[in-house]
Design an enzyme around this catalytic site. Structure first.
Site, PDB file in Angstrom:
ATOM      1  N   SER A 146     -14.324  18.750 -24.921  1.00  0.00           N
ATOM      2  CA  SER A 146     -14.787  19.671 -23.875  1.00  0.00           C
ATOM      3  C   SER A 146     -15.342  18.931 -22.667  1.00  0.00           C
ATOM      4  O   SER A 146     -15.970  17.871 -22.800  1.00  0.00           O
ATOM      5  CB  SER A 146     -15.879  20.578 -24.458  1.00  0.00           C
ATOM      6  N   GLU A 148     -17.834  19.822 -21.187  1.00  0.00           N
ATOM      7  CA  GLU A 148     -19.295  19.856 -21.317  1.00  0.00           C
ATOM      8  C   GLU A 148     -19.852  18.514 -21.768  1.00  0.00           C
ATOM      9  O   GLU A 148     -21.036  18.233 -21.572  1.00  0.00           O
ATOM     10  CB  GLU A 148     -19.710  20.951 -22.298  1.00  0.00           C
ATOM     11  N   TYR A 170     -24.315  21.752 -28.152  1.00  0.00           N
ATOM     12  CA  TYR A 170     -22.861  21.897 -28.251  1.00  0.00           C
ATOM     13  C   TYR A 170     -22.160  20.654 -27.717  1.00  0.00           C
ATOM     14  O   TYR A 170     -21.256  20.102 -28.363  1.00  0.00           O
ATOM     15  CB  TYR A 170     -22.413  23.133 -27.460  1.00  0.00           C
TER      16      TYR A 170
END
Length: 351
Positions: A146, A148, A170
């Protein structure tokens, strides 16, 4: 739990087998469609619950245009390593796509331990199962990484070589999964790849994610079913693409000659406010009249800017994001406007 039409023997022997974790999610459903169109046998792992939760893939069972579709669902849980290994050894997939995770960034602050177990530990369980299968049959593994992971970015745009500075439980779990994928690739000579995907949306996006929250609310507001839309950080910038484009990139990574890691992105960035403006404009509404800020939706640590450089994927995989943000917003608005109309009919019948 399964629906299948068996192919003749010669065709069946040549059919590729894929296993998808997270098959009931946005990406899993689009990937299942893609692989079935390419003639794969597709197996998916779903968690056992009192409801099926298969709404995104139910239509595949009923597709009259694809009578040879072979889709099988199995109960399993990424946090249960033995169950994952048992399934992988039983199915013997040619390709494994690990899309399953606790994937909501804001929720990961409330459930950090579970997020790590499902998102980080789950990836490790998949890799170990693939390593066991590789002793008797070669298999390829795609790990859903990801954007992120870049967090408080150290350079813009972000590439496959940009250092990670995760800003959420996460993102930390995804960084762990990324490095374990590289570790298994290098330690055991496995075909294991990371797809570092920037934000990708669709009408199948969960309604708690900001883009879908916006399109769902805006369409309900237009029909008088809702008065306000409450959001958090409107200034956050994201690189938004269409999920259906991105699953094509996942597949291409596993068809590449050598295992490698790739960024999938549009190469453009817009703020949450920009996306909201686009959606409300399509509905001929002024967002200033309906959007309010709610501090509850701010993250403890914000990620202000994500912008990917997809040039490596373009050069080596021939992949590009082909759907504009305007077109993506239109697809999502059309879908949610129909849902709002259905809701309005139900409410009027109950009045």
């Amino acid at each position: 739990m399964q629906a299948a039409v068996h192919l003749p023997g010669d065709q069946q022997e040549m059919t590729k087998v894929a296993l998808i974790t997270g098959i009931t999610g946005q990406d899993g459903s689009y990937l299942a469609e893609l692989l079935l169109e390419k003639g794969y046998d597709v197996h998916g792992i779903v968690r056992r619950s009192s409801t099926f939760g298969t709404e995104r893939i139910d239509h595949i069972y009923k597709d009259p245009h694809n009578p040879n579709a072979r889709l099988f669902l199995h109960y399993g849980d990424l946090t249960d390593g033995q169950s994952i290994t048992n399934l992988v050894l039983d199915i013997e997939p040619d390709e494994i796509y690990n899309l399953g995770a606790q994937s909501h960034v804001r929720v990961s602050f409330d459930q950090p331990a579970y997020t790590f177990q499902a998102t980080g530990g789950g990836a490790l369980n998949v890799l170990e199962a693939a390593r066991q299968l590789n002793k008797r049959k070669a298999t390829k593994v795609y790990q859903a990484s990801s954007s992120e992971m870049f967090g408080e970015v150290l350079e813009t745009p972000q590439t496959e070589r940009t250092p990670f500075r995760p800003q959420s439980p996460y993102a930390c779990a995804k960084v762990y999964a990324f490095h374990q994928t590289v570790n298994y690739r290098e330690s055991y000579d496995m075909f294991a790849v990371n797809g570092i995907l920037f934000n990708h949306e669709s009408p199948r996006r969960g309604e708690t994610f900001v883009t879908r929250k916006i399109t769902r609310a805006a369409t309900r507001i237009q029909l008088g079913l809702q008065e306000k839309l409450y959001l958090g950080n409107l200034a956050a910038k994201r690189d938004w693409g269409y999920a259906k484009d991105y699953v094509e990139g996942m597949w291409r990574m596993l068809q590449h000659d050598e295992p490698d890691d790739f960024v999938l992105a549009t190469g453009e960035t817009q703020t949450v406010q920009d996306f909201a403006d686009l959606v409300f404009k399509q509905l001929e509404l002024d967002p200033k009249d309906y959007i309010e800020i709610d501090p509850r939706y701010f993250r403890p640590a914000e990620v202000d800017l994500l912008l990917g450089d997809p040039s490596k994927a373009s050069e080596k995989l021939g992949w590009t994001a082909s759907t504009s943000l305007e077109e993506l917003a239109r697809l999502m608005v059309e879908n949610d406007l129909e849902l709002a109309r259905q809701e309005a009919v139900v409410l009027s019948s109950q009045a």
